[in-house]
Design a protein around this motif. Structure first.
Motif, short mmCIF file in Angstrom:
data_model
loop_
_atom_site.label_atom_id
_atom_site.label_comp_id
_atom_site.label_asym_id
_atom_site.label_seq_id
_atom_site.Cartn_x
_atom_site.Cartn_y
_atom_site.Cartn_z
N ARG A 90 0.83 -1.26 -0.04
CA ARG A 90 -0.12 0.01 -0.14
C ARG A 90 0.94 1.30 -0.01
NH1 ARG A 90 -1.48 2.59 4.68
NH2 ARG A 90 -0.71 1.72 6.68
N ASN A 91 2.05 1.40 0.55
CA ASN A 91 3.10 2.44 0.60
C ASN A 91 3.50 2.50 -0.77
OD1 ASN A 91 2.86 3.02 3.03
ND2 ASN A 91 4.50 1.79 3.68
N SER A 92 3.73 1.72 -1.82
CA SER A 92 4.19 1.54 -3.18
C SER A 92 3.10 2.17 -3.71
CB SER A 92 4.60 0.16 -3.65
OG SER A 92 5.41 -0.44 -2.77
N PHE A 93 1.94 1.88 -3.63
CA PHE A 93 0.67 2.48 -4.59
C PHE A 93 0.00 3.80 -3.92
CE2 PHE A 93 1.14 -1.91 -5.91
CZ PHE A 93 1.26 -1.93 -7.41
N SER A 94 0.51 4.19 -2.73
CA SER A 94 0.12 5.42 -2.11
C SER A 94 -1.58 5.04 -1.75
CB SER A 94 0.32 6.47 -2.80
OG SER A 94 1.75 6.84 -2.94
N ILE A 95 -1.98 3.97 -1.27
CA ILE A 95 -3.37 3.72 -1.17
C ILE A 95 -3.58 3.34 0.24
CG2 ILE A 95 -3.80 2.80 -3.42
CD1 ILE A 95 -3.34 -0.25 -2.39
N PRO A 96 -5.10 3.83 0.80
CA PRO A 96 -5.40 3.55 2.07
C PRO A 96 -5.25 2.12 2.68
CG PRO A 96 -7.22 3.73 0.76
CD PRO A 96 -6.32 4.11 -0.18
N LEU A 97 -5.51 1.88 3.91
CA LEU A 97 -5.13 0.69 4.52
C LEU A 97 -6.56 -0.39 4.23
CD1 LEU A 97 -3.79 -0.92 6.70
CD2 LEU A 97 -5.20 -0.07 8.32
#
Length: 429
Positions: A51-58
């Motif tokens: 999720r950090n790689s794609f900058s998406i929420p939990l």
């Protein structure tokens, strides 16, 4: 030069020739079940980095899980048709190749929505593999081997987090885990391709009388899916797997939260026992495989449900902190043999003619159960209390017991139009 054999000796010779591929197919099946568990163990450990790689929420993980389950259910639902048209070997080879490409594709796509779409592809491959392998094992092998093969899935889901952890700690990338498992799936597809004759022709069971025709296998039937869906016993069998897998995944999902947030159990202790929940499955199925042939399918299922009910009751009672640990362990080891035992008993409940299609439907129901029952449990826990979790779990096990007793009634167990005794099925006759 002409070589002649007596009829009886010819039949015995053919039996020996046909038995040679058996070990190779069994070993490949074990590897395939391990491979099925590997991807399931990657996502939980890798999700923070993904999720950090794609900058998406939990909570974006729900999109990927939904996509995977949709693909899994679709291919499982149609597996009976695919098996009858392509054969087991080709279905397994194509599905493993598809799954491998999807997992490697996770590491190459630049956008999150692309990974979600690949999740559908990965689910399609996994559903066909799972349904295909279960159909083949139910058709050709005994209950003990079915238990051990499903224990191999526990090995895979245990190894998966280790692979992902290794990639994160040594290479600082979540992609390493999917490279390894994706490559393993493609290698497995090559293995299935090279052994196609073994899967498609290597297990014809010869009859006792030399002039009789070889026995027809579950994978040999080409029963229309529409005809299968009209059988009430099929829907009962499908409901069994919806309830069972829903309960299985619910405990795995909510144990840690229940123990730490509602019961005040130490986080380290709760994490250890919650994390070892799937490990108890592996142990339980290994032990069940040792006694399955002698005990029989019904006793395995009913005994497992009895232990699960006692464990759920203890979890509700909660007389002491240690009781929680004992309850979770009791439930885990009790329900371990239920899934493979019910899978082996499919032909008893619905008959050989409908078994292949029914197994596919059952596997589709597992995806639906995994999505619906734990989610409903979460909604109730949020609006009422976390203490509703063990109560709900007990209700599901009671329902499962009731449906199972209904499903195994003799009039609902036609095998080629007749009831086939359980002992006869267990002995491979």
């Amino acid at each position: 030069m002409k070589i002649t054999f007596q009829k009886g000796k010819t039949v015995n010779l053919l039996k020996k020739i046909k038995s040679y591929p058996r070990l190779g197919v069994v070993l490949l099946a074990f590897v395939a079940f391990v491979a099925l568990g590997l991807p399931d163990g990657l996502l939980g450990v890798g999700w923070p980095s993904i999720r950090n790689s794609f900058s998406i929420p939990l909570d974006a993980i729900g999109m990927l899980l939904t996509a995977s389950v949709a693909g899994y259910m679709a291919s499982s639902f149609m597996s009976g048709v695919m098996l009858s048209r392509l054969g087991v070997g080709k279905v397994l080879a194509l599905s493993c190749f598809l799954t491998g490409l999807a997992l490697i594709g996770y590491t190459l796509v630049p956008q999150w929505w692309m990974m979600v779409l690949l999740g559908i592809v990965a689910g399609l491959g996994a559903g066909a593999i799972d349904a295909g392998l279960n159909t083949y094992v139910a058709a050709h092998f005994g209950e003990g081997l079915m238990q051990w093969l499903h224990a191999s899935w526990g090995v895979g889901i245990t190894i998966g987090p280790i692979i992902m952890t290794l990639g994160l700690s040594s290479l600082e990338t979540w992609r390493f885990g999917y490279w390894v498992v994706g490559g393993f799936q493609i290698a497995l597809a090559i293995g299935f391709t090279l052994t196609l004759p073994m899967w498609n022709q290597g297990h014809v069971r010869f009859p006792a009388h030399e002039n009789a025709q070889p026995e027809k296998k579950l994978t040999d039937y080409q029963t229309p899916l529409s005809e299968t869906l009209r059988k009430p016993c099929v829907w009962l069998s499908v409901l069994l797997f919806f309830l069972y897998v829903g309960a299985e995944s619910s405990l795995g999902t909510w144990t840690y939260t229940l123990l730490t947030e509602s019961r005040g159990v130490d986080k380290t202790l709760a994490g250890f026992f919650a994390g070892s929940y799937w490990f108890t499955f592996t142990i339980g199925r290994i032990l069940a495989g040792l006694v399955a042939h002698r005990v029989g399918i019904n006793k395995l299922v009913l005994g497992g449900l009895t232990g699960a009910l006692l464990g759920a009751g203890l979890l509700i009672w909660n007389p002491a902190e240690i009781a929680n640990v004992i309850a979770v362990g009791l439930i885990g080891i009790s329900i371990a043999p239920i899934f493979p035992a019910m899978m082996s008993g499919t032909r008893i409940r619905v008959g050989d003619k409908y078994a292949a299609n029914t197994i596919g439907l059952q596997m589709a129901a597992t995806g639906f159960g995994t999505a619906v029952i734990p989610s409903t449990m979460g909604v109730l826990a949020r609006h009422i209390s976390l203490e509703v979790i063990p109560v709900y779990l007990l209700a599901v096990y009671v329902s499962l017991l009731g449906v199972y007793l209904l499903a195994i009634r003799p009039e609902r167990a036609p095998s080629k139009g007749k009831v086939q005794p359980l002992a006869q099925i267990d002995s491979g006759k």
